[in-house]
Design an enzyme around this catalytic site. Structure first.
Site, PDB file in Angstrom:
ATOM      1  N   ASN A 141      66.118 102.999  53.342  1.00  0.00           N
ATOM      2  CA  ASN A 141      67.097 103.404  54.363  1.00  0.00           C
ATOM      3  C   ASN A 141      68.539 103.116  53.930  1.00  0.00           C
ATOM      4  OD1 ASN A 141      67.295 100.641  54.583  1.00  0.00           O
ATOM      5  ND2 ASN A 141      66.686 100.504  56.734  1.00  0.00           N
ATOM      6  N   HIS A 201      69.668 100.223  52.652  1.00  0.00           N
ATOM      7  CA  HIS A 201      70.130  98.835  52.769  1.00  0.00           C
ATOM      8  C   HIS A 201      70.282  98.191  51.390  1.00  0.00           C
ATOM      9  CE1 HIS A 201      65.727  97.283  53.147  1.00  0.00           C
ATOM     10  NE2 HIS A 201      66.211  96.674  52.085  1.00  0.00           N
ATOM     11  N   ASP A 237      69.056  86.995  49.346  1.00  0.00           N
ATOM     12  CA  ASP A 237      68.495  86.864  50.693  1.00  0.00           C
ATOM     13  C   ASP A 237      67.189  86.080  50.702  1.00  0.00           C
ATOM     14  OD1 ASP A 237      67.066  88.813  49.319  1.00  0.00           O
ATOM     15  OD2 ASP A 237      67.660  90.459  50.622  1.00  0.00           O
ATOM     16  N   GLU A 258      71.178  95.895  56.850  1.00  0.00           N
ATOM     17  CA  GLU A 258      70.565  97.116  57.366  1.00  0.00           C
ATOM     18  C   GLU A 258      71.645  98.109  57.819  1.00  0.00           C
ATOM     19  OE1 GLU A 258      67.582  97.667  56.875  1.00  0.00           O
ATOM     20  OE2 GLU A 258      66.223  96.041  57.448  1.00  0.00           O
TER      21      GLU A 258
HETATM   22  C1  GLP Z   1      64.029  94.157  50.208  1.00  0.00           C
HETATM   23  C2  GLP Z   1      65.129  93.294  49.593  1.00  0.00           C
HETATM   24  C3  GLP Z   1      66.165  94.139  48.885  1.00  0.00           C
HETATM   25  C4  GLP Z   1      65.494  95.135  47.973  1.00  0.00           C
HETATM   26  C5  GLP Z   1      64.631  96.067  48.792  1.00  0.00           C
HETATM   27  C6  GLP Z   1      63.932  97.116  47.949  1.00  0.00           C
HETATM   28  O1  GLP Z   1      64.339  94.611  51.459  1.00  0.00           O
HETATM   29  N1  GLP Z   1      65.766  92.469  50.561  1.00  0.00           N
HETATM   30  O2  GLP Z   1      67.023  93.270  48.165  1.00  0.00           O
HETATM   31  O3  GLP Z   1      66.460  95.872  47.276  1.00  0.00           O
HETATM   32  O4  GLP Z   1      63.640  95.277  49.431  1.00  0.00           O
HETATM   33  O5  GLP Z   1      62.742  96.597  47.425  1.00  0.00           O
HETATM   34  P1  GLP Z   1      61.923  97.244  46.254  1.00  0.00           P
HETATM   35  O6  GLP Z   1      62.685  96.981  45.020  1.00  0.00           O
HETATM   36  O7  GLP Z   1      60.614  96.515  46.282  1.00  0.00           O
HETATM   37  O8  GLP Z   1      61.793  98.680  46.567  1.00  0.00           O
END
Ligand code: GLP
Length: 240
Positions: A135, A137, A67, A142
């Site tokens: 959440n 995702h 993404d 989402e």
């Molecule tokens: C973002 C990314 C996800 C990732 C999530 C969790 O929203 N788009 O791909 O898994 O954050 O991030 P973190 O690893 O910093 O908790």
């Protein structure tokens, strides 16, 4: 889904490295599906260290990322293209032209989704690395995203904007939209490796492992994948 519970972040990253290396060593032209966020940083550091010390090569690998924020490109240090270069690509021998991330600054967003989706059709991931949002995702899919979704633009959930604001100067700077692989693009990977650490992920991991498979918990679709491995630390796995 295979679940591996480990003590801490260090062990999670160590176990994750083993899974990635098994794929790369079995096929030097592997397509690596990669993720951003703080979760895979330890894995990326270990890939860099292993490359340096043991010479594991990524010269023939291709990479596709999950993404990117709408409106950001490599000139922004908050963009995911910048994140990947700084935290992984510049430390291994992958060719930058073989790394792919949606173009956050694309003038025609729908055309960019179509372009990226077609690319994913050609570059099926041998392994897809994932983190998980608090959440539930995955990538930026989402809660409520259709399980059969393909690459699309999302309006980020308030909780995600808040979670991710820690990486920006202020919450107002967090983009409100992102390009993301859809859930069907993720499920198309031959192997999936999902990582989670810390208490903040405990509810999401409980839903992923023990909850119903439903669109309200996007990650729950992973239970339908024939080769998915979850590696979590004690805090993230405290309910499972
Ligand atoms: C973002 C990314 C996800 C990732 C999530 C969790 O929203 N788009 O791909 O898994 O954050 O991030 P973190 O690893 O910093 O908790």
């Amino acid at each position: 889904m295979k679940v591996i519970k480990v003590k801490n972040y260090e062990e999670m990253s160590e176990e994750a490295l083993k899974v990635v290396l098994e794929v790369v060593k079995g096929n030097e032209g592997s397509v690596l599906g990669l993720a951003t966020g703080s979760t895979p940083l330890g894995l990326y550091a270990k890939m860099a260290q292993d490359h340096k010390e043991n010479g594991t090569s990524y010269a023939e690998c291709r990479a596709v990322n999950l993404d990117e924020y709408v409106g950001l490109d490599a000139s922004s240090d908050q963009s995911y293209v910048y994140f990947m270069r700084e935290n992984l690509f510049k430390h291994i021998d992958i060719k930058l032209e073989n790394t792919h991330i949606p173009n956050g600054k694309a003038p025609d967003k729908n055309a960019e989704c179509a372009r990226y989706n077609a690319l994913l059709g050609e570059l099926r991931q041998d392994i897809q690395v994932l983190g998980i949002g608090s959440n539930g995702h995955i990538a930026f899919n989402e809660p409520g995203t259709a399980f059969d979704s393909v690459t699309h633009i999302v309006d980020l959930a308030e909780s995600t904007i808040k979670d991710n604001s820690r990486l920006f100067n202020s919450i107002d700077e967090v983009p409100r939209q992102a390009f993301t692989m859809g859930l069907s693009n993720i499920m198309n990977a031959k192997k999936i490796l999902i990582l989670a650490n810390g208490e903040g992920k405990a509810n999401a991991i409980r839903e992923l492992v023990l909850g119903e498979i439903r669109e309200e918990v996007p990650a729950s679709i992973l239970r339908n994948h024939p080769d998915c491995i979850l590696i979590c630390d004690e805090s993230a796995g405290k309910y499972i």
